[in-house]
Design a protein around this motif. Structure first.
Motif, PDB file in Angstrom:
ATOM      1  N   TYR B  35     103.823  15.807  -0.304  1.00  0.00           N
ATOM      2  CA  TYR B  35     102.842  15.933   0.765  1.00  0.00           C
ATOM      3  C   TYR B  35     103.336  16.966   1.770  1.00  0.00           C
ATOM      4  O   TYR B  35     104.539  17.093   2.009  1.00  0.00           O
ATOM      5  CB  TYR B  35     102.651  14.608   1.495  1.00  0.00           C
ATOM      6  CG  TYR B  35     101.998  13.512   0.673  1.00  0.00           C
ATOM      7  CD1 TYR B  35     102.740  12.734  -0.207  1.00  0.00           C
ATOM      8  CD2 TYR B  35     100.636  13.244   0.790  1.00  0.00           C
ATOM      9  CE1 TYR B  35     102.146  11.721  -0.950  1.00  0.00           C
ATOM     10  CE2 TYR B  35     100.027  12.232   0.056  1.00  0.00           C
ATOM     11  CZ  TYR B  35     100.794  11.477  -0.820  1.00  0.00           C
ATOM     12  OH  TYR B  35     100.198  10.477  -1.560  1.00  0.00           O
ATOM     13  N   GLN B  37     102.991  17.905   5.802  1.00  0.00           N
ATOM     14  CA  GLN B  37     102.557  17.398   7.094  1.00  0.00           C
ATOM     15  C   GLN B  37     102.740  18.488   8.148  1.00  0.00           C
ATOM     16  O   GLN B  37     103.854  18.738   8.613  1.00  0.00           O
ATOM     17  CB  GLN B  37     103.331  16.139   7.487  1.00  0.00           C
ATOM     18  CG  GLN B  37     102.822  15.508   8.779  1.00  0.00           C
ATOM     19  CD  GLN B  37     103.584  14.264   9.179  1.00  0.00           C
ATOM     20  OE1 GLN B  37     104.635  13.949   8.638  1.00  0.00           O
ATOM     21  NE2 GLN B  37     103.051  13.531  10.135  1.00  0.00           N
ATOM     22  N   GLN B  41      99.373  16.645  12.481  1.00  0.00           N
ATOM     23  CA  GLN B  41      98.417  16.261  11.439  1.00  0.00           C
ATOM     24  C   GLN B  41      98.986  15.156  10.564  1.00  0.00           C
ATOM     25  O   GLN B  41     100.201  14.896  10.580  1.00  0.00           O
ATOM     26  CB  GLN B  41      98.083  17.471  10.560  1.00  0.00           C
ATOM     27  CG  GLN B  41      97.499  18.653  11.304  1.00  0.00           C
ATOM     28  CD  GLN B  41      96.146  18.340  11.895  1.00  0.00           C
ATOM     29  OE1 GLN B  41      95.306  17.699  11.247  1.00  0.00           O
ATOM     30  NE2 GLN B  41      95.925  18.774  13.123  1.00  0.00           N
ATOM     31  N   GLY B  42      98.106  14.533   9.796  1.00  0.00           N
ATOM     32  CA  GLY B  42      98.569  13.583   8.802  1.00  0.00           C
ATOM     33  C   GLY B  42      99.021  14.305   7.545  1.00  0.00           C
ATOM     34  O   GLY B  42      98.668  15.467   7.324  1.00  0.00           O
ATOM     35  N   PRO B  43      99.803  13.659   6.720  1.00  0.00           N
ATOM     36  CA  PRO B  43     100.248  14.284   5.465  1.00  0.00           C
ATOM     37  C   PRO B  43      99.068  14.617   4.564  1.00  0.00           C
ATOM     38  O   PRO B  43      98.097  13.872   4.489  1.00  0.00           O
ATOM     39  CB  PRO B  43     101.128  13.208   4.834  1.00  0.00           C
ATOM     40  CG  PRO B  43     101.563  12.340   5.970  1.00  0.00           C
ATOM     41  CD  PRO B  43     100.400  12.325   6.921  1.00  0.00           C
ATOM     42  N   PHE B  45      98.135  15.728   0.548  1.00  0.00           N
ATOM     43  CA  PHE B  45      98.647  15.657  -0.810  1.00  0.00           C
ATOM     44  C   PHE B  45      98.717  17.044  -1.440  1.00  0.00           C
ATOM     45  O   PHE B  45      97.734  17.790  -1.436  1.00  0.00           O
ATOM     46  CB  PHE B  45      97.742  14.738  -1.631  1.00  0.00           C
ATOM     47  CG  PHE B  45      98.077  14.644  -3.082  1.00  0.00           C
ATOM     48  CD1 PHE B  45      97.286  15.260  -4.029  1.00  0.00           C
ATOM     49  CD2 PHE B  45      99.178  13.916  -3.502  1.00  0.00           C
ATOM     50  CE1 PHE B  45      97.576  15.169  -5.373  1.00  0.00           C
ATOM     51  CE2 PHE B  45      99.482  13.812  -4.845  1.00  0.00           C
ATOM     52  CZ  PHE B  45      98.679  14.434  -5.790  1.00  0.00           C
ATOM     53  N   LEU B  88     106.480  19.791   7.782  1.00  0.00           N
ATOM     54  CA  LEU B  88     107.390  18.794   7.224  1.00  0.00           C
ATOM     55  C   LEU B  88     106.887  18.471   5.817  1.00  0.00           C
ATOM     56  O   LEU B  88     105.719  18.121   5.643  1.00  0.00           O
ATOM     57  CB  LEU B  88     107.385  17.530   8.095  1.00  0.00           C
ATOM     58  CG  LEU B  88     108.283  16.384   7.637  1.00  0.00           C
ATOM     59  CD1 LEU B  88     109.756  16.778   7.779  1.00  0.00           C
ATOM     60  CD2 LEU B  88     107.995  15.121   8.453  1.00  0.00           C
ATOM     61  N   LEU B  90     107.072  16.106   2.673  1.00  0.00           N
ATOM     62  CA  LEU B  90     107.461  14.738   2.358  1.00  0.00           C
ATOM     63  C   LEU B  90     107.349  14.474   0.872  1.00  0.00           C
ATOM     64  O   LEU B  90     106.384  14.889   0.224  1.00  0.00           O
ATOM     65  CB  LEU B  90     106.552  13.757   3.108  1.00  0.00           C
ATOM     66  CG  LEU B  90     106.648  13.769   4.618  1.00  0.00           C
ATOM     67  CD1 LEU B  90     105.476  13.025   5.238  1.00  0.00           C
ATOM     68  CD2 LEU B  90     107.956  13.146   5.079  1.00  0.00           C
TER      69      LEU B  90
END
Lengths: 117, 115
Positions: B35, B37, B41-43, B45, B88, B90
């Motif tokens: 993911y 990020q 913001q949100g992660p 996909f 970031l 993830l």
């Protein structure tokens, strides 16, 4: 297409007071819903999930969430907030993958929770 | 029981360069998802690997590619880096075939900064 909305960028609550972090979703079929928490410079930590069954789901650290199908909501709650609960909270919905071996998550933008001493 | 581990923790690159990020899944897991990020913001996909094959892919360009090794660890490669790739990254691991919706377990991420 599946989507998640977290309408509040930030929620402030006094220590000891109840807290609610809101989440609404849009998904085809039955939703699998998750809450994750993120502390600064860390990854996401699983809190709780709704798959089926009771609409009130209990999770880690005293958190719970209420699934409401008619309102397509999955709000995160805690009866008494702690300063250590201050973090970024993400709601996520499972996107089913045809072939169903695994799945991907669709996340909301996150809500920053600040618990004031 | 080791959780999901990612390396490096931080990385600074310049535009046009290439980068490789690494992930070791939680013990017992065989599926790795990546993911992105972005700040605030949100992660989102990127893609998912199982049995050394890409199984699902999100809305990311071909500059993003990956690999999974026989020991289930995975790499994310990004070519021709753009400023907008700063984020970031993830890694999440899970067990293939978990129809009950078992949660994905996340690592602490790699912070990629593009100058």
């Amino acid at each position: 297409a599946q989507s998640v909305a977290q309408p509040e960028d930030q929620v402030n609550v006094a220590e000891g007071n109840p807290l609610t972090v809101k989440c609404t979703y849009s998904v085809s079929g039955n939703p699998y819903l998750f809450w994750y928490v993120q502390y600064p410079n860390r990854g996401l930590q699983f809190l709780l999930k709704y798959i089926t069954g009771d609409n009130l789901v209990k999770g880690s650290y005293g958190f719970e969430a209420e699934f409401n199908k008619s309102q397509t909501s999955f709000h995160l709650k805690k009866p008494s907030a702690l300063v250590s609960d201050s973090a970024l909270y993400f709601c996520a919905v499972r996107v089913a993958y045809s072939g169903a071996g695994s799945y991907q998550l669709t996340f909301g933008k996150g809500t920053k929770l600040s618990v004031i001493p | 029981d080791a959780g999901v581990t990612q390396s490096p923790t931080h990385l600074i690159k310049t535009r046009g360069q290439q980068v490789t990020l690494r992930c070791s899944p939680k013990s017992g897991h065989d599926t790795v998802s990546w993911y992105q990020q972005a700040l605030g913001q949100g992660p989102q996909f990127i893609f998912q690997y199982y049995e050394e094959e890409e199984r699902q892919r999100g809305n990311f360009p071909d500059r993003f590619s990956g690999h999974q090794f026989p020991n289930y660890s995975s790499e994310l490669n990004v070519n021709a880096l753009l400023l907008g790739d700063s984020a970031l990254y993830l890694c999440a691991s899970s067990l293939w075939g978990q129809g009950t919706g078992q949660p994905q377990h996340f690592g602490d991420g790699t912070r990629l900064s593009i100058l």
